[in-house]
Design an enzyme around this catalytic site. Structure first.
Site, PDB file in Angstrom:
ATOM      1  CG  HIS B 281      29.932  39.320  26.315  1.00 47.20           C
ATOM      2  ND1 HIS B 281      31.103  39.073  25.639  1.00 47.20           N
ATOM      3  CD2 HIS B 281      29.809  40.673  26.337  1.00 47.20           C
ATOM      4  CE1 HIS B 281      31.646  40.224  25.265  1.00 47.20           C
ATOM      5  NE2 HIS B 281      30.877  41.214  25.683  1.00 47.20           N
ATOM      6  CG  ASP B 310      57.649  32.998  44.380  1.00 40.51           C
ATOM      7  OD1 ASP B 310      56.561  33.555  44.171  1.00 40.51           O
ATOM      8  OD2 ASP B 310      57.921  31.867  43.954  1.00 40.51           O
ATOM      9  CD1 TRP B 345      27.930  43.594  33.724  1.00 38.03           C
ATOM     10  CD2 TRP B 345      29.454  43.247  35.318  1.00 38.03           C
ATOM     11  NE1 TRP B 345      28.468  44.809  34.044  1.00 38.03           N
ATOM     12  CE2 TRP B 345      29.415  44.625  35.023  1.00 38.03           C
ATOM     13  CE3 TRP B 345      30.342  42.802  36.291  1.00 38.03           C
ATOM     14  CZ2 TRP B 345      30.223  45.558  35.676  1.00 38.03           C
ATOM     15  CZ3 TRP B 345      31.146  43.739  36.936  1.00 38.03           C
ATOM     16  CH2 TRP B 345      31.078  45.107  36.634  1.00 38.03           C
ATOM     17  CB  SER B 374      40.199  33.738  43.595  1.00 43.19           C
ATOM     18  OG  SER B 374      41.177  34.187  42.724  1.00 43.19           O
ATOM     19  CB  SER B 375      39.678  38.980  44.207  1.00 47.38           C
ATOM     20  OG  SER B 375      39.358  38.726  42.885  1.00 47.38           O
ATOM     21  CG  HIS B 458      33.140  53.311  40.127  1.00 51.52           C
ATOM     22  ND1 HIS B 458      32.673  53.663  38.888  1.00 51.52           N
ATOM     23  CD2 HIS B 458      34.309  53.946  40.287  1.00 51.52           C
ATOM     24  CE1 HIS B 458      33.528  54.496  38.338  1.00 51.52           C
ATOM     25  NE2 HIS B 458      34.532  54.695  39.165  1.00 51.52           N
ATOM     26  CD  GLU B 460      36.491  44.027  39.118  1.00 48.58           C
ATOM     27  OE1 GLU B 460      37.015  43.937  40.252  1.00 48.58           O
ATOM     28  OE2 GLU B 460      36.843  43.352  38.130  1.00 48.58           O
ATOM     29  CE1 TYR B 462      37.806  54.734  36.978  1.00 50.54           C
ATOM     30  CE2 TYR B 462      37.240  55.033  39.276  1.00 50.54           C
ATOM     31  CZ  TYR B 462      37.152  55.440  37.964  1.00 50.54           C
ATOM     32  OH  TYR B 462      36.424  56.529  37.645  1.00 50.54           O
ATOM     33  CB  SER B 473      53.538  54.177  32.967  1.00 52.02           C
ATOM     34  OG  SER B 473      52.290  54.730  33.269  1.00 52.02           O
ATOM     35  CG  HIS B 507      28.865  57.026  38.578  1.00 54.01           C
ATOM     36  ND1 HIS B 507      30.138  57.468  38.767  1.00 54.01           N
ATOM     37  CD2 HIS B 507      28.975  55.698  38.336  1.00 54.01           C
ATOM     38  CE1 HIS B 507      30.977  56.465  38.613  1.00 54.01           C
ATOM     39  NE2 HIS B 507      30.298  55.375  38.356  1.00 54.01           N
ATOM     40  CG  HIS B 508      27.423  52.466  38.502  1.00 57.22           C
ATOM     41  ND1 HIS B 508      27.685  52.089  37.214  1.00 57.22           N
ATOM     42  CD2 HIS B 508      28.610  52.764  39.057  1.00 57.22           C
ATOM     43  CE1 HIS B 508      28.984  52.149  37.001  1.00 57.22           C
ATOM     44  NE2 HIS B 508      29.565  52.556  38.105  1.00 57.22           N
ATOM     45  CB  THR B 533      41.848  60.043  34.087  1.00 56.53           C
ATOM     46  OG1 THR B 533      41.182  59.480  35.210  1.00 56.53           O
ATOM     47  CG2 THR B 533      42.004  58.978  33.044  1.00 56.53           C
ATOM     48  CE  LYS B 536      48.350  56.829  35.313  1.00 61.92           C
ATOM     49  NZ  LYS B 536      49.327  56.955  36.384  1.00 61.92           N
ATOM     50  NE  ARG B 655      24.452  47.310  29.557  1.00 62.51           N
ATOM     51  CZ  ARG B 655      24.980  47.577  30.720  1.00 62.51           C
ATOM     52  NH1 ARG B 655      24.733  48.723  31.322  1.00 62.51           N
ATOM     53  NH2 ARG B 655      25.759  46.695  31.315  1.00 62.51           N
TER      54      ARG B 655
HETATM   55  C1  HEM Z   1      34.661  40.729  20.238  1.00 61.36           C
HETATM   56  C2  HEM Z   1      34.571  41.730  21.056  1.00 61.36           C
HETATM   57  C3  HEM Z   1      33.304  42.170  21.747  1.00 61.36           C
HETATM   58  C4  HEM Z   1      32.045  42.346  21.221  1.00 61.36           C
HETATM   59  C5  HEM Z   1      31.582  42.153  19.796  1.00 61.36           C
HETATM   60  C6  HEM Z   1      31.197  42.739  22.324  1.00 61.36           C
HETATM   61  C7  HEM Z   1      29.838  43.006  22.198  1.00 61.36           C
HETATM   62  C8  HEM Z   1      28.998  43.316  23.261  1.00 61.36           C
HETATM   63  C9  HEM Z   1      27.640  43.713  23.133  1.00 61.36           C
HETATM   64  C10 HEM Z   1      26.879  43.857  21.819  1.00 61.36           C
HETATM   65  C11 HEM Z   1      27.158  43.904  24.388  1.00 61.36           C
HETATM   66  C12 HEM Z   1      25.770  44.380  24.769  1.00 61.36           C
HETATM   67  C13 HEM Z   1      24.784  43.290  24.961  1.00 61.36           C
HETATM   68  C14 HEM Z   1      23.478  43.912  25.361  1.00 61.36           C
HETATM   69  O1  HEM Z   1      23.456  44.740  26.288  1.00 61.36           O
HETATM   70  O2  HEM Z   1      22.455  43.583  24.748  1.00 61.36           O
HETATM   71  C15 HEM Z   1      28.212  43.660  25.311  1.00 61.36           C
HETATM   72  C16 HEM Z   1      28.094  43.761  26.688  1.00 61.36           C
HETATM   73  C17 HEM Z   1      29.173  43.726  27.563  1.00 61.36           C
HETATM   74  N1  HEM Z   1      30.513  43.533  27.221  1.00 61.36           N
HETATM   75 FE1  HEM Z   1      31.211  43.139  25.352  1.00 61.36          FE
HETATM   76  N2  HEM Z   1      31.925  42.797  23.467  1.00 61.36           N
HETATM   77  C18 HEM Z   1      33.229  42.461  23.177  1.00 61.36           C
HETATM   78  C19 HEM Z   1      34.306  42.413  24.037  1.00 61.36           C
HETATM   79  C20 HEM Z   1      34.242  42.703  25.400  1.00 61.36           C
HETATM   80  C21 HEM Z   1      35.370  42.741  26.295  1.00 61.36           C
HETATM   81  C22 HEM Z   1      36.819  42.468  25.890  1.00 61.36           C
HETATM   82  C23 HEM Z   1      34.898  43.070  27.525  1.00 61.36           C
HETATM   83  C24 HEM Z   1      35.619  43.272  28.860  1.00 61.36           C
HETATM   84  C25 HEM Z   1      36.869  43.136  29.103  1.00 61.36           C
HETATM   85  C26 HEM Z   1      33.460  43.205  27.417  1.00 61.36           C
HETATM   86  C27 HEM Z   1      32.627  43.513  28.479  1.00 61.36           C
HETATM   87  C28 HEM Z   1      31.251  43.620  28.380  1.00 61.36           C
HETATM   88  C29 HEM Z   1      30.379  43.845  29.506  1.00 61.36           C
HETATM   89  C30 HEM Z   1      30.793  43.987  30.971  1.00 61.36           C
HETATM   90  C31 HEM Z   1      29.070  43.893  29.001  1.00 61.36           C
HETATM   91  C32 HEM Z   1      27.791  44.139  29.781  1.00 61.36           C
HETATM   92  C33 HEM Z   1      27.072  42.849  30.029  1.00 61.36           C
HETATM   93  C34 HEM Z   1      25.778  43.106  30.744  1.00 61.36           C
HETATM   94  O3  HEM Z   1      24.995  43.929  30.240  1.00 61.36           O
HETATM   95  O4  HEM Z   1      25.578  42.506  31.818  1.00 61.36           O
HETATM   96  N3  HEM Z   1      33.096  42.982  26.111  1.00 61.36           N
HETATM   97  N4  HEM Z   1      29.339  43.285  24.601  1.00 61.36           N
HETATM   98 CU   LIG Z   2      31.227  53.638  38.052  1.00 59.82          CU
END
Ligand code: HEM
Ligand SMILES: [Cu+2]
Lengths: 381, 775
Positions: B281, B310, B345, B374-375, B458, B460, B462, B473, B507-508, B533, B536, B655
């Site tokens: 996810h 282009d 992640w 790619s990036s 970090h 990233e 931003y 804006s 801070h992480h 921030t 802005k 978490r």
């Molecule tokens: C339907 C919408 C979403 C729901 C319900 C949702 C739900 C969750 C939940 C419950 C977790 C925590 C899982 C855990 O730690 O046990 C999580 C982790 C995370 N979510 Fe989402 N999320 C959603 C959308 C997004 C979006 C749009 C992004 C980024 C653009 C995102 C990025 C992340 C990241 C980076 C984590 C951390 C994963 C990790 O712990 O390695 N999520 N999400």
């Molecule tokens: Cu950070």
């Protein structure tokens, strides 16, 4: 295969040569093909090897297929570029780079990221080099004896053994690296000469002379780069043989791998030995160190010919991966040079498109510069 | 002749592509061992199963009686095991329910679910164990592994020549229990449905291009053109499609996470599956959804906004894109066979280089390496383009803010991602060829990974938010029908964020034992980020203050962004404070925070961008009524989804844990009883949020089919992209006729908002109306 009847069409074949002069987008199969190749390559390599063991040799052909697909994509890329006669070399429109070739700016920007790649590799190196006790110091302190890390128990000490300790031990060991340094520096010169000849204004030089000079200089750059990689393989894997010449007696110079300096060396000891008898003699020779030794082993310790074994996988990993990354850059350079030499041989470089030699030259100087930093850090110090 | 040849080749490429897409995720990477067996100390001897070994369990009932004790005889026949050998064999038995226990010294119990032979027991081929059936109705599964041993271990030959096999037995409960769906089946079904929808959409779009020639002969060159294109607009669209697709996939995974967490002690996902789900996810959302969406808009708009024909390197641009789908395949490898990446992640060492981490982790790393490549290529392209291809007369300080944001984002990404790339290559080599960069046993330093990762990680975060700043804006300035307030300070603020982002990553790592001095410094630098921030946010508010705001859907999303992003920023200010961070670290408070900035910031920003630029990209207007409906439903359910997570986090809900327990009258759990209700509420909101976004999809489809034709400048925007037709021609601007900058305050188009929007407007801008009346 000719695609003549495509000329004049807005989107010429996505496989073949292009007429670049009108500046419109040009379709190409190359990106998607190369991406698939890279994916297959990374996937299959990890299927063949796992944790340093070959687990599935039947996948090796797939690795090769991956490489072939990448190469195939590259060939398409080149085929489309071969028609690049430099009439259309896009120039900058915005300040502050007005009228600079756009691709030159791109190359500089790219080198910025390359710089960060090597910075990260050096951070790794510094973290381990300065954060882990050096093997020589651990050995001389005698502390490994008390911790009974020796042949009897089969335990190994964690310590850092820089490759330079093996490489800088004799002139012969350092020879491949030293020759390589000169090879790269000279190749930086030959590439500039190729550019100089390609750039000479039309009329000021006979075209046949230009063709010859350019392809010979590019060719010599290619040869020097190949020498570099060959010697690197000699130094890593092959080793070489020294005949009897005057005062030098006949012997084999062992490669790093033969010396046991490998990424799997978790029970390393040098062939000169790290034993406690030798250590006791050393301690006696250097009374100022003797105290540390005594306090580690105690006054009543009788040397028993115990040997210090070292886990040096971290040191060798940093060494091979950093110098290997540099080697990979040289390899990519060779691939580029192969194409350019061929193109020069067909008389493809004129003052109009000589800049593309310059773009490659920027990259090549960068690779050279990195070597000039890698060499003292990994081979001498 | 020639044409046929080319056609058949593209056919081959496409077949390979589709075959790869279908097969790869199903591959279980390595056929060795079965996880869970190894962990308990019983290893399967030999790499693959052997049919000559036949394991058996005698004494099992078809249907068990509650709590009855059964004596089982576990044995095997066949294989190299022959009487007289020193060792004959071994076994490992796992029961999903009930309790396994031992009767003699030949067998040992690892835990109530697992037993295996002992040192003493490896000279026989049959063992006796005891199984106590569950006291309630459960579907029971037992898995037996047996090794047939040839006894050469004593000669130093280890387990060579030995063979193993396994069997699975099912025992039914007295009253049959309905099994809950297998999450993998659910996930793969949903992904396949999404994929089919994608294919139908593509086919339909093709059909629309020319309904008269709906056949393969004309489809083939059309699709080949998309696969080989180097036009920035087409690549932008490809990025956009890929980003939306993976936003959906990531969302599906999130929903499954939420199903699992909806009630305490749930077992929809096992712990092992849960780990893979949150890993994928997070990875999908950040790298395969947010970044491609950014690149989609950047590809589309940056050349248009600076008046360039282009990007600088179009073919390299195509390369950047095509690395991504292939990388996505690698990242998802092994998910369906239960061996997908399970590292989070962040892929922390040393877990990521341990054999406990699933084999799919190697492929996750490989995929990430491709994304880094790619990036990097994208970075080269955009930095060069923005630096040198601006139309004559457009200096740095005339650039639209969206272009500025892309410049800053790419600069940050570009300077930081090599560190991540190097770290990934090191991990890949550790896992594949056996180097020892992060192997703690050999002196490798797991924290080095954290440094390399967060040095990139970090910046990233931003990188994904700054482009949203750019969008907001543009949208707010256009909607307020004036130039943005404090343009220069906006630019400097973004640049400031860019610089500061490199010195805060510590801070992480507050809880990793770093020095108190450094912690203090990091705390200060992190808090410093709030300054640019804040500037802005102030400027956005000020822009609206003296403008006369028009409420279009994109304006609503921008306002929504202001609210949610500010909330996320405020909760973000809790973490740099060390004392607080020690408490909040790894709790749902963190999850709430980063979803407020990632979803409420980035995703809302890009929803706004979709409503803003969709007419430009397709030449069709979106339906405003559906837009407002989408905003209202999504905004409300979004807050219902993430706001309560703050509270759960403060209560201590952790978490990355597959379940949680509440305190009841019978048992103590770690969370108060209300937590169950809140979690259910969150899960329901999650479904509402997920499905509310289908309104957007429906809106887009509807608009493409029979949307109103869009004028060149529907909103009265003033930057270059509004000066070409909608959709723009190719090349976007003729080389010999680049546009010149228009005054920002000139020429607003009479812009009548729809009924609902007018109603909304009536609620909100009385002041402005009065002011306008006063003019
Ligand atoms: C339907 C919408 C979403 C729901 C319900 C949702 C739900 C969750 C939940 C419950 C977790 C925590 C899982 C855990 O730690 O046990 C999580 C982790 C995370 N979510 Fe989402 N999320 C959603 C959308 C997004 C979006 C749009 C992004 C980024 C653009 C995102 C990025 C992340 C990241 C980076 C984590 C951390 C994963 C990790 O712990 O390695 N999520 N999400
Ligand atoms: Cu950070």
């Amino acid at each position: 295969m000719s695609s003549d009847h495509h000329d004049g069409e807005h989107h010429p074949s996505a496989w073949g040569p292009h007429d670049w002069s009108h500046g419109a987008p040009h379709n190409s199969w190359s990106p998607i093909i190369m991406s698939i190749g890279i994916g297959i390559f990374l996937y299959t390599v990890a299927s063949v090897y796992s944790w340093g063991n070959m687990v599935d040799s039947s996948s090796i052909p797939l690795v090769l297929i991956g490489l072939m697909i990448i190469l195939f994509g590259l060939l398409i890329w080149w085929r489309q570029d071969a028609s690049f006669d430099g009439i259309y070399e896009p120039k900058a429109s915005g300040t502050p780079f007005q009228n600079i070739e756009i691709r030159k700016v791109a190359m500089w920007v790219f080198l910025m990221s390359e710089m960060m790649v090597f910075t990260s590799l050096f951070s790794t190196y510094m973290r381990y080099r300065f954060g882990i006790d050096s093997c020589q110091e651990v050995y001389e302190s005698g502390s490994w004896i008390v911790n009974s890390q020796n042949v009897d128990t089969g335990e190994a000490v964690n310590c850092f053994l820089p490759a330079s300790e093996l490489i800088a031990s004799s002139w012969f060991h350092i020879a491949p690296g030293a020759i390589n340094t000169f090879a790269l520096i000279i190749s930086s010169f030959t590439i500039v000469q190729a550019l100089r000849w390609a750039k000479k204004p039309i009329g000021s030089v006979d075209e046949e002379v230009r063709r010859k000079r350019v392809y010979r200089y590019l060719g010599s750059t290619w040869v020097l780069a190949v020498i570099f990689l060959t010697l690197k393989m000699v130094e890593w894997f092959v080793g070489f043989y020294i005949p009897e010449i005057g005062p030098i007696h006949e012997h084999d110079i062992m490669s790093l791998v033969d010396e046991g300096y490998t990424i799997h060396a978790d029970h390393y000891h040098p062939h000169h030995g790290w034993d406690d008898i030798h250590l006791a003699e050393l301690a006696a020779l250097h009374p100022e160190d003797y105290e540390a030794y005594l306090s580690a082993v105690g006054p009543n310790y009788e040397p028993t010919n115990a040997v210090m074994l070292a886990d040096i996988r971290v040191s060798s990993s940093t060494f091979f991966v950093t110098t290997g990354t540099h080697g990979a850059h040289v390899f990519i350079g060779i691939i580029g040079l192969t194409y350019m030499t061929w193109k020069a041989w067909t008389g493809g470089y004129t003052p109009q498109n000589a800049v593309s030699i310059e773009y490659f030259g920027l990259y090549w100087h960068f690779v050279d510069l990195i070597w000039v930093i890698v060499f003292p850090f990994f081979y001498l110090y | 002749m020639m044409k046929n040849f080319i056609h058949s080749r593209s056919l081959v490429v496409m077949t390979i592509l589709i075959a790869a897409m279908v097969c790869t995720p199903l591959v279980s990477s390595f056929p060795t061992g079965i996880s869970g067996v190894k962990d308990s100390g019983c290893n399967c001897h030999g790499a693959t199963t052997s049919d000559s070994v036949t394991p058996m369990i005698v004494g099992l009932p078809e249907v068990y009686n509650y709590s009855e004790v059964y004596e089982l005889t576990v044995s095997f026949t066949g294989g190299p095991s022959t009487p007289g050998n020193i060792n004959l064999g071994g076994f490992h038995l796992w029961a999903s329910e009930g309790e396994l226990s031992v009767v003699d010294a030949t067998v040992q119990q690892y835990n109530p679910n697992e037993v295996g032979h002992t040192e003493v027991g490896n000279d026989q081929t049959s063992w006796t164990v005891v199984w106590t059936a569950p006291a309630t109705d459960r579907n029971v599964e037992m898995i037996l592994h047996t090794n047939s041993v040839n006894g050469n271990a004593g000669d130093g030959a280890g387990s060579s020549g030995d063979e193993w096999n396994k069997i699975t037995k099912k025992i039914n409960a007295p009253i049959l229990v309905l099994e809950s769906a297998n999450p993998y089946v659910v996930l793969s079904t949903l992904i396949i449905i999404s994929g089919i929808l994608l294919i139908i959409t593509i086919t339909y779009i093709f059909y629309r291009t020319n309904p008269d020639s709906f056949n393969w002969e004309s489809f083939e060159p059309w699709i080949a053109d998309w696969l080989t294109t180097t036009d920035h607009k087409k690549i932008g669209t490809l990025y956009f499609l890929a980003g939306m697709f993976f936003l959906g996939i990531g969302g599906i995974m999130a929903l499954m996470i939420r199903i699992q967490l909806s009630v305490p002690g749930n077992d929809f996902l096992t712990q092992d599956q849960y780990n893979q789900f949150f890993t994928l996810h997070g990875t999908t959302m950040i790298f395969l959804a947010a970044m491609p969406l950014i690149n989609g808009f950047a590809n589309w708009m940056v050349p248009l906004q600076i008046g360039a024909p282009d990007l600088a390197l179009p073919r390299i641009n195509a390369m950047s894109f095509w690395l991504q789908p292939v990388a996505a395949l690698l990242i998802f490898t092994g998910v369906f066979s239960g061996t997908g990446a399970d590292t989070g992640w962040t892929g922390y060492a040393p877990y990521i280089v341990s054999e406990t981490a699933h084999v799919g982790t190697t492929m996750w790393v490989a995929g990430q390496i491709m994304l880094v490549a790619s990036s990097t290529l994208t970075g080269v392209n955009f930095l060069t383009t923005i630096a040198v291809m601006r139309a004559p007369g457009m200096g740095w300080m005339q650039m639209p803010l969206f272009t500025w944001s892309i410049l800053v984002a790419n600069l940050m990404l570009f300077l930081s991602i090599p560190a991540f790339g190097v770290g990934l290559v090191q991990v890949y080599l550790d896992r594949v060829i056996g180097t020892a960069f992060y192997d703690a046993a050999s002196g490798g330093d797991p924290l080095l990974w954290s440094h390399l990762f967060w040095y990139f990680g970090h910046p990233e975060v931003y990188v994904v938010i700054v482009p949203a700043f750019g969008v907001i804006s543009e949208v707010i300035a256009t909607s307020a029908r004036r130039t943005v307030f404090g343009y220069r300070s906006m630019v400097y603020a973004m640049a400031g964020i860019g610089v500061v982002s490199f010195i805060v990553y510590g801070h992480h790592m507050f809880t990793s034992g770093m020095s108190p001095t450094l912690r203090f410094v990091t705390m200060l630098t992190t808090m410093l980020v709030a300054v640019p921030t804040g500037i802005k946010i102030f400027n956005w508010l000020k822009t609206m203050h003296k403008g006369s705001l028009i409420y279009r859907t994109h304006t609503l999303w921008a306002l929504g962004f202001l609210i949610t992003f500010t909330l996320g920023g405020i909760s973000g200010m809790f973490f740099p404070s060390m004392a607080m961070d020690l408490h909040f670290h790894e709790s749902y408070f963190v999850v709430a925070h980063f979803h407020y900035v990632l979803v409420g910031g980035t995703v809302f920003g890009f929803f706004s961008a979709i409503y803003y630029w969709f007419p430009k990209m397709t030449g069709r207007m979106l339906d405003e009524r559906l837009g407002v409906l989408h905003f209202l439903t999504a905004f409300i359910s979004y807050n219902g989804l993430f706001w309560p997570m703050h509270r759960l986090g403060i209560w201590g809900m952790a978490r990355r844990h597959h379940t949680y327990f509440i305190s009841t009258e019978e048992a103590m759990g770690s969370l108060p009883a209300e937590a169950a209700g809140w979690n259910m509420f969150i899960s329901i909101s999650a479904f509402l949020f997920f499905f509310s976004n289908f309104i957007l999809i429906a809106n887009m489809i509807k608009s493409v089919i029979r949307g109103q034709k869009a004028p060149a400048d529907p909103w009265g925007g003033w930057s270059f992209e509004w000066m070409t037709s909608s959709p723009p021609p190719t090349p976007s601007f003729p080389l010999d006729d680049l546009p010149t900058l228009r005054d920002a305050n000139e020429g607003h188009i009479a812009n009548e908002p729809s009924a609902i929007v007018r109603w909304f407007q009536g609620l909100m801008v009385l002041d402005d109306n009065e002011e306008e009346a006063g003019h």
